[in-house]
Design an enzyme around this catalytic site. Sequence first.
Site, mmCIF file in Angstrom:
data_model
loop_
_atom_site.group_PDB
_atom_site.id
_atom_site.type_symbol
_atom_site.label_atom_id
_atom_site.label_comp_id
_atom_site.label_asym_id
_atom_site.label_seq_id
_atom_site.Cartn_x
_atom_site.Cartn_y
_atom_site.Cartn_z
ATOM 1 N N PRO A 165 0.726 -1.279 -0.088
ATOM 2 C CA PRO A 165 0.101 0.005 0.142
ATOM 3 C C PRO A 165 1.041 1.267 -0.223
ATOM 4 O O PRO A 165 0.395 2.290 0.016
ATOM 5 C CB PRO A 165 -1.101 -0.295 1.417
ATOM 6 C CG PRO A 165 -0.451 -1.265 1.899
ATOM 7 C CD PRO A 165 0.629 -2.115 1.177
ATOM 8 N N GLU A 178 2.045 -6.816 8.506
ATOM 9 C CA GLU A 178 2.673 -5.694 8.256
ATOM 10 C C GLU A 178 3.331 -4.848 7.897
ATOM 11 O O GLU A 178 3.624 -3.719 7.584
ATOM 12 C CB GLU A 178 2.821 -4.980 9.618
ATOM 13 C CG GLU A 178 2.176 -5.485 11.990
ATOM 14 C CD GLU A 178 0.764 -5.168 11.483
ATOM 15 O OE1 GLU A 178 0.254 -3.922 10.583
ATOM 16 O OE2 GLU A 178 -0.423 -5.483 11.009
ATOM 17 N N ARG A 214 -2.981 -8.353 -21.006
ATOM 18 C CA ARG A 214 -3.940 -8.641 -22.238
ATOM 19 C C ARG A 214 -3.330 -7.111 -23.108
ATOM 20 O O ARG A 214 -3.316 -7.260 -24.131
ATOM 21 C CB ARG A 214 -5.225 -8.419 -21.252
ATOM 22 C CG ARG A 214 -4.775 -6.910 -20.034
ATOM 23 C CD ARG A 214 -6.275 -6.376 -19.067
ATOM 24 N NE ARG A 214 -7.845 -6.953 -20.885
ATOM 25 C CZ ARG A 214 -7.672 -5.796 -21.460
ATOM 26 N NH1 ARG A 214 -7.437 -4.848 -21.520
ATOM 27 N NH2 ARG A 214 -9.193 -5.777 -22.013
ATOM 28 N N ASP A 222 -9.507 0.907 -24.565
ATOM 29 C CA ASP A 222 -10.080 -0.195 -22.985
ATOM 30 C C ASP A 222 -9.818 1.621 -23.050
ATOM 31 O O ASP A 222 -9.508 2.939 -23.113
ATOM 32 C CB ASP A 222 -9.123 0.162 -22.838
ATOM 33 C CG ASP A 222 -8.952 -1.779 -22.978
ATOM 34 O OD1 ASP A 222 -9.656 -2.075 -23.915
ATOM 35 O OD2 ASP A 222 -7.688 -2.088 -22.887
HETATM 36 N N1 ADE Z 1 -1.226 -4.792 -0.113
HETATM 37 C C1 ADE Z 1 -1.348 -5.073 0.601
HETATM 38 N N2 ADE Z 1 -2.324 -3.672 0.234
HETATM 39 C C2 ADE Z 1 -2.300 -3.596 -1.440
HETATM 40 C C3 ADE Z 1 -2.505 -2.354 -1.978
HETATM 41 N N3 ADE Z 1 -3.523 -1.254 -1.601
HETATM 42 N N4 ADE Z 1 -1.746 -2.764 -2.895
HETATM 43 C C4 ADE Z 1 -0.781 -3.793 -3.135
HETATM 44 N N5 ADE Z 1 -0.641 -4.386 -2.677
HETATM 45 C C5 ADE Z 1 -1.178 -4.096 -1.274
#
Ligand code: ADE
Length: 237
Positions: free
Chosen positions: A94, A122, A160, A175
């Site tokens: 994230p 974590e 793709r 697309d």
């Molecule tokens: N791992 C946990 N959340 C994620 C996200 N939003 N994008 C990529 N990998 C992740």
Amino acid sequence: MKIDVLTIFPEFFGQVFDFGIIRRAKLAGIVEINVHDLREYALDKHKMVDDRPFGGGDGMVLKPEPIFAAIENLVGTNDRSEYPPGTHVVLLSPQGKPFKQAAAQGFADNAENLVMICGRYEGVDERVNDVLVTDEISIGDYVLSGGEAAAVVVVESIVRLLPNALGSDTSAGNDSFSAGLLDCPHYTRPANWRGMAVPDVLLNGNHAEIEKWRNEKALEKTKLNRKDLLIGENGDM
Ligand code: ADE
């Protein structure tokens, strides 16, 4: 293209790459996808892949040693400046850069070997990022329990776009996002159903008018759902 996925949950990927375009691309030799169990690279007898974070705090952190061993095995080196040309080591997290269609196109055009490290718990020991990772990628502003689902998203969006992955009757050129707009609406038969009629313009065979209508609708849809796509870097519409 060769794609290697590194995960502590190899079973997660079950048949996910065995359908539709990815399956066809695999059978046609356009892409090879291998899923690897990170635990197989664990060095100790308990096959430990995670440990508590220095400094305290919740959760566990993926240890560096198994990931370094896996990359050494898959890429041949632990020094990203020595990766063979076309090699990308991606960390799904994230904290990564937001993944966009342009990045998918960039990988499809230039990458030959992709290693996807699925983060977990974590986090991942930051030395993996410092030394091994070429691209840290997030698929959106929300937190998943791990990078596995994100890896599927990224792999699918890239495969793709590989040359000849889509059938000759289909193309990625129309697309959503490929022209910076969302895609226009689509209809199929029946032309009139439960009192809902397909727009006349699509039935009249005038290709210039159809093209104009599609562009207008794409813009309308983008204004409605994704105004951010229309706003330039300086905030102009
Ligand atoms: N791992 C946990 N959340 C994620 C996200 N939003 N994008 C990529 N990998 C992740």
